[in-house]
Each structure stands twice: as structure tokens, then as C-alpha cells.
Enzyme design. Structure first.
Site, PDB file in Angstrom:
ATOM      1  N   ASP A 126      -8.372   3.062   1.389  1.00  0.00           N
ATOM      2  CA  ASP A 126      -7.495   3.481   2.480  1.00  0.00           C
ATOM      3  C   ASP A 126      -8.350   3.989   3.642  1.00  0.00           C
ATOM      4  OD1 ASP A 126      -5.542   4.468   4.144  1.00  0.00           O
ATOM      5  OD2 ASP A 126      -4.474   5.544   2.567  1.00  0.00           O
ATOM      6  N   ASN A 154       2.417   1.558   4.262  1.00  0.00           N
ATOM      7  CA  ASN A 154       2.671   0.295   4.949  1.00  0.00           C
ATOM      8  C   ASN A 154       2.347   0.378   6.435  1.00  0.00           C
ATOM      9  OD1 ASN A 154       5.489  -1.923   5.558  1.00  0.00           O
ATOM     10  ND2 ASN A 154       3.429  -2.489   4.965  1.00  0.00           N
ATOM     11  N   CYS A 210       0.869  -1.177   0.000  1.00  0.00           N
ATOM     12  CA  CYS A 210       0.000   0.000   0.000  1.00  0.00           C
ATOM     13  C   CYS A 210       0.907   1.227   0.000  1.00  0.00           C
ATOM     14  CB  CYS A 210      -0.978  -0.017   1.176  1.00  0.00           C
ATOM     15  SG  CYS A 210      -0.250   0.184   2.819  1.00  0.00           S
ATOM     16  N   CYS A 226      -1.417   0.614   7.280  1.00  0.00           N
ATOM     17  CA  CYS A 226      -2.831   0.220   7.425  1.00  0.00           C
ATOM     18  C   CYS A 226      -3.152  -1.033   6.608  1.00  0.00           C
ATOM     19  CB  CYS A 226      -3.769   1.360   7.018  1.00  0.00           C
ATOM     20  SG  CYS A 226      -3.745   2.798   8.100  1.00  0.00           S
ATOM     21  N   ARG A 227      -3.332  -0.855   5.312  1.00  0.00           N
ATOM     22  CA  ARG A 227      -3.838  -1.932   4.474  1.00  0.00           C
ATOM     23  C   ARG A 227      -2.870  -3.090   4.276  1.00  0.00           C
ATOM     24  NH1 ARG A 227      -5.311   1.669  -0.521  1.00  0.00           N
ATOM     25  NH2 ARG A 227      -3.454   2.729   0.267  1.00  0.00           N
TER      26      ARG A 227
END
Length: 154
Positions: A123, A10, A7, A12-13
């Protein structure tokens, strides 16, 4: 088989995808055959733990993100990994720009590979709690489909 989730930052997702997929791989007894990591296309959060909200919501579902640390995608990743899965179109485009001409890794959108009704993981960073839950829902479903795909390759 080596899989990298990517993402933007680096935090959250992609760490969520790393933890969820790792959990499913371990439950299937395949942790010695499938290597999993995550990275970001930006360098803003290198060395930092995932977003506290990502950790909180993942923990409620039994996933541990706290030990993960953000890192940026590097050119070597394109040879080190078999499959690099971007969370959205912007990060896929960045990966395509960063990809060395001789790279062997397959690039794709994580959700697009499977019929999940959307092709990008949104996001959740600037949204509310429901965004983190939605990311977990999507990542759990896509991870199960990815595991089934990889089992067919092993």
C-alpha cells in the site's frame, strides 16, 4: 471473463490495477470479452476518486484513473465476477470472510499467481512517491501475466 481487483479503500492499488489491466486489454483488442472493475473491502472512500498521487503517477505512464470511483465489495460480486484478485493477504482474508458459501468466483492474491518475487502489492498511501512507482511496476508486470493467462482461457 470478468475480473475484479480489490484493495482496502479502492483509491490506490485496485483502481491502478483496473486502469493498467484495462489499458492492456484494450491494446489486445479484447475489451468486449474481458470486463474489469475494482472495489475495496472497506467503505471509507465510497464514491470518491482515486488518490491524487495514484492518478498523477499513472497518468505519467498513460493510464487514466480520474473517472474511476471507489466502491465497496458486495455479496453479488462473488457471483458477478469470475476472478477476484486481492492486492494483499489482509484483503484476501476479508474477501474470504465476505464470500457467500455458494459463490462461484475464484479468489486469489494478484501477484501470487505469477512469479514476480513477492505476493502482495504494498500500500503506497502513507509512503513517498517511490511507493506509487513501485505499485505501477508490479501491476504492469502482473497485468501482462494475467492477460496471457486469460487469453489461454478464451
Amino acid at each position: 471473463m470478468k475480473v475484479l481487483f480489490v484493495c482496502l479503500g479502492n483509491i490506490c492499488r485496485s483502481p491502478t490495477a483496473e486502469a493498467v489491466f484495462r489499458h492492456q486489454v484494450q491494446a489486445a483488442g479484447l475489451e468486449r470479452r474481458i470486463h474489469i472493475d475494482s472495489a475495496g473491502t472497506a467503505d471509507w472512500h465510497q464514491g470518491k476518486a482515486p488518490d491524487s498521487r495514484s492518478c498523477q503517477f499513472a497518468s505519467r505512464r498513460g493510464y487514466a484513473l480520474e473517472s474511476l470511483r471507489a466502491r465497496q465489495v458486495c455479496p453479488e460480486d462473488f457471483d458477478r465476477f469470475d476472478l477476484i484478485l486481492a492486492m494483499d493477504h489482509d484483503n484476501l482474508a476479508r474477501l474470504q470472510q465476505l464470500r457467500p458459501a455458494s459463490a462461484r468466483a475464484e479468489l486469489d492474491l494478484f501477484l501470487k499467481r505469477y512469479d514476480l518475487g513477492c505476493d502482495a502489492v504494498p500500500d503506497p498511501y502513507y509512503g513517498g512517491d517511490d511507493g506509487f512507482e513501485h505499485v505501477l511496476d508490479l501491476v504492469e508486470r502482473a497485468s501482462a501475466a494475467l492477460l496471457a493467462e486469460i487469453k489461454g482461457r478464451l
